[in-house]
Design a protein around this motif. Structure first.
Motif, PDB file in Angstrom:
ATOM      1  N   THR A  27     -62.947  43.190  59.869  1.00 26.12           N
ATOM      2  CA  THR A  27     -63.603  43.853  60.998  1.00 26.12           C
ATOM      3  C   THR A  27     -64.164  42.789  61.923  1.00 26.12           C
ATOM      4  OG1 THR A  27     -64.259  45.639  59.515  1.00 26.12           O
ATOM      5  CG2 THR A  27     -65.297  45.582  61.674  1.00 26.12           C
ATOM      6  N   HIS A  28     -64.008  43.000  63.216  1.00 26.36           N
ATOM      7  CA  HIS A  28     -64.459  42.019  64.193  1.00 26.36           C
ATOM      8  C   HIS A  28     -65.027  42.753  65.402  1.00 26.36           C
ATOM      9  CE1 HIS A  28     -63.292  38.637  67.236  1.00 26.36           C
ATOM     10  NE2 HIS A  28     -64.576  38.661  66.968  1.00 26.36           N
ATOM     11  N   GLU A  29     -66.278  42.430  65.756  1.00 26.39           N
ATOM     12  CA  GLU A  29     -66.912  42.994  66.946  1.00 26.39           C
ATOM     13  C   GLU A  29     -67.420  41.855  67.812  1.00 26.39           C
ATOM     14  OE1 GLU A  29     -68.872  46.996  64.865  1.00 26.39           O
ATOM     15  OE2 GLU A  29     -70.132  45.486  65.860  1.00 26.39           O
ATOM     16  N   THR A  30     -67.404  42.060  69.120  1.00 25.27           N
ATOM     17  CA  THR A  30     -67.938  41.079  70.060  1.00 25.27           C
ATOM     18  C   THR A  30     -68.995  41.743  70.930  1.00 25.27           C
ATOM     19  OG1 THR A  30     -65.847  39.861  70.121  1.00 25.27           O
ATOM     20  CG2 THR A  30     -67.390  39.462  71.913  1.00 25.27           C
ATOM     21  N   HIS A  31     -70.133  41.056  71.089  1.00 29.28           N
ATOM     22  CA  HIS A  31     -71.232  41.582  71.907  1.00 29.28           C
ATOM     23  C   HIS A  31     -71.735  40.488  72.833  1.00 29.28           C
ATOM     24  CE1 HIS A  31     -71.772  45.197  69.309  1.00 29.28           C
ATOM     25  NE2 HIS A  31     -71.424  44.364  68.349  1.00 29.28           N
ATOM     26  N   GLU A  32     -72.038  40.855  74.059  1.00 32.87           N
ATOM     27  CA  GLU A  32     -72.705  39.954  75.000  1.00 32.87           C
ATOM     28  C   GLU A  32     -74.190  40.287  74.987  1.00 32.87           C
ATOM     29  OE1 GLU A  32     -71.521  37.465  76.825  1.00 32.87           O
ATOM     30  OE2 GLU A  32     -69.400  37.712  76.290  1.00 32.87           O
TER      31      GLU A  32
END
Length: 403
Positions: A213-218
């Motif tokens: 699982t991979h999530e990206t957040h700014e």
């Protein structure tokens, strides 16, 4: 470790008579816990002992600031310089003029249950100020006698104030303390610098380290503190385009399976440190220089046989085998490959092997926090100093104290 604290769970508890209730921070340990935050006043990247301590001190000094502590592993991280650091506080490592900070660090270390006073014997081949004949000190510390040849090291210096502790335990205690004081904690997350904040990559890994699982957040942040050890200077140049003079070196920590006990002192000779731990010794080799950019550590050879110790470390140990005879026995674990001997990249502030921990502003909103070879002795004080700087506090708890 901290699994009982889950995202969104804030319990209110009293903090003493007449004091407002303190709400603990939130902890996100894996991607299955939704993370929807968008901004913080301060983000600290790296929950080693320096970053975790800075987070704890900052929550105490400026509790109104919203603070997030980000760590790419767990708490404590089982990789890196913090978990492998020697954990030896000694007055012999204190730079001139930093005595008050060092003793403040020691006083705070001894509040940790893993810390204990442990005398240190510094052994020498030459006579010098403060040194006495080695047999005089061996009479007080007979446990050290089997480890050395007093004919090769006839002079010794005693640091009766020395202490040992586990830096990983300090990181864990500071991280948990920061959460209890209201800091949020985001684990298993890689963070990179962006204009005005950080980019977060949240990962869930299998036991074989495959990303599932991979999530990206700014994330926006008023201040960012980079406390990622030897990787910090590279991040400053790669993410911000800000070059620094800092360096790094790869240091290994072989084990010496010669018996040690609660009364065994720390030994130091020729820059090598033997730190009693788990019934044996952790061998802490000296650092001679920074490693060049792009250097990949490899094992050396002993009598033509490949071993897991890098060549520089192997040469240091061979050079001390006459003075410290157990190094020439099977009690020394040299491994068959580099992976067999614990090691980690160590930050070198200013590129120097003798430089104390430091912090510096990279931009108006980004600070770099570095430990390095003397983090055991001064690390907590430098972390506090940066926290006080960010909080706008002028006084320091060690100000006015005698060295």
């Amino acid at each position: 470790m901290m699994g009982a604290m889950t995202a969104g769970a804030r319990t209110t508890g009293g903090s003493g008579a007449g004091q407002p209730a303190q709400e603990p921070g939130r902890v996100w340990a894996h991607v299955g816990q939704p993370f929807a935050e968008r901004d913080y006043d301060v983000v600290i990247v790296g929950a080693g002992r320096m970053g975790a301590a800075c987070a704890l001190f900052l929550r105490r000094l400026a509790p109104a600031l919203r603070l997030l502590l980000v760590e790419r592993g767990g708490l404590p991280n089982e990789d890196g310089a913090t978990i492998l650091a020697p954990g030896v506080w000694t007055a012999l490592d204190v730079p001139p003029g930093r005595e008050a900070e060092a003793h403040w660090t020691r006083a705070n270390l001894l509040g940790d249950p893993t810390a204990r006073p442990c005398p240190l014997l510094s052994l020498h081949a030459e006579e010098g100020p403060g040194r006495v004949p080695t047999p005089h000190l061996l009479a007080r510390f007979p446990q050290a006698a089997p480890l050395l040849d007093p004919r090769a090291l006839p002079w010794a210096e005693l640091d009766g104030e020395a202490a040992t502790y586990r830096p990983g335990a300090v990181a864990l205690a500071c991280g948990q303390g920061a959460v209890r004081a209201g800091a949020d904690l985001l684990l298993n997350t890689q963070a990179g610098l962006t204009p005005g904040g950080v980019c977060l990559e949240r990962l869930t890994l299998t036991n074989t380290h495959q990303i599932v699982t991979h999530e990206t957040h700014e994330l926006r942040a008023g201040r960012v503190i980079m406390a990622t050890g030897a990787e910090g200077p590279h991040a400053a140049e790669h993410d911000l385009g800000v070059p620094t003079a800092h360096g790094r070196a790869y240091r290994q920590f072989p084990r010496l399976n010669t018996p040690s006990g609660d009364e065994t002192p720390v030994l130091r000779a020729g820059g090598l440190t033997l730190r009693p731990l788990h019934g044996g010794f952790t061998v802490v080799p000296p650092l001679h220089h920074r490693d060049p950019h792009g250097y990949v550590p490899t094992g050396g050879r002993l009598t033509g046989v490949p071993v897991g110790l890098r060549r520089e470390t192997l040469e240091d140990l061979i050079g001390l085998m006459d003075a410290l005879p157990p190094l020439a026995t099977g009690a020394l674990e040299v491994g068959r490959s580099l992976a067999d001997v614990p090691g980690a990249w160590l930050a070198l502030p200013g590129g120097r092997v003798d430089a104390p921990p430091t912090h510096q502003p990279l931009t108006d909103s980004v600070h770099l926090l570095l430990g390095g070879p003397h983090a055991d002795t001064l690390g907590l004080a430098v972390a506090y100093d940066l926290a006080a700087t960010v909080a706008g506090v002028e006084t320091r708890p060690w100000a006015g104290q005698e060295g």
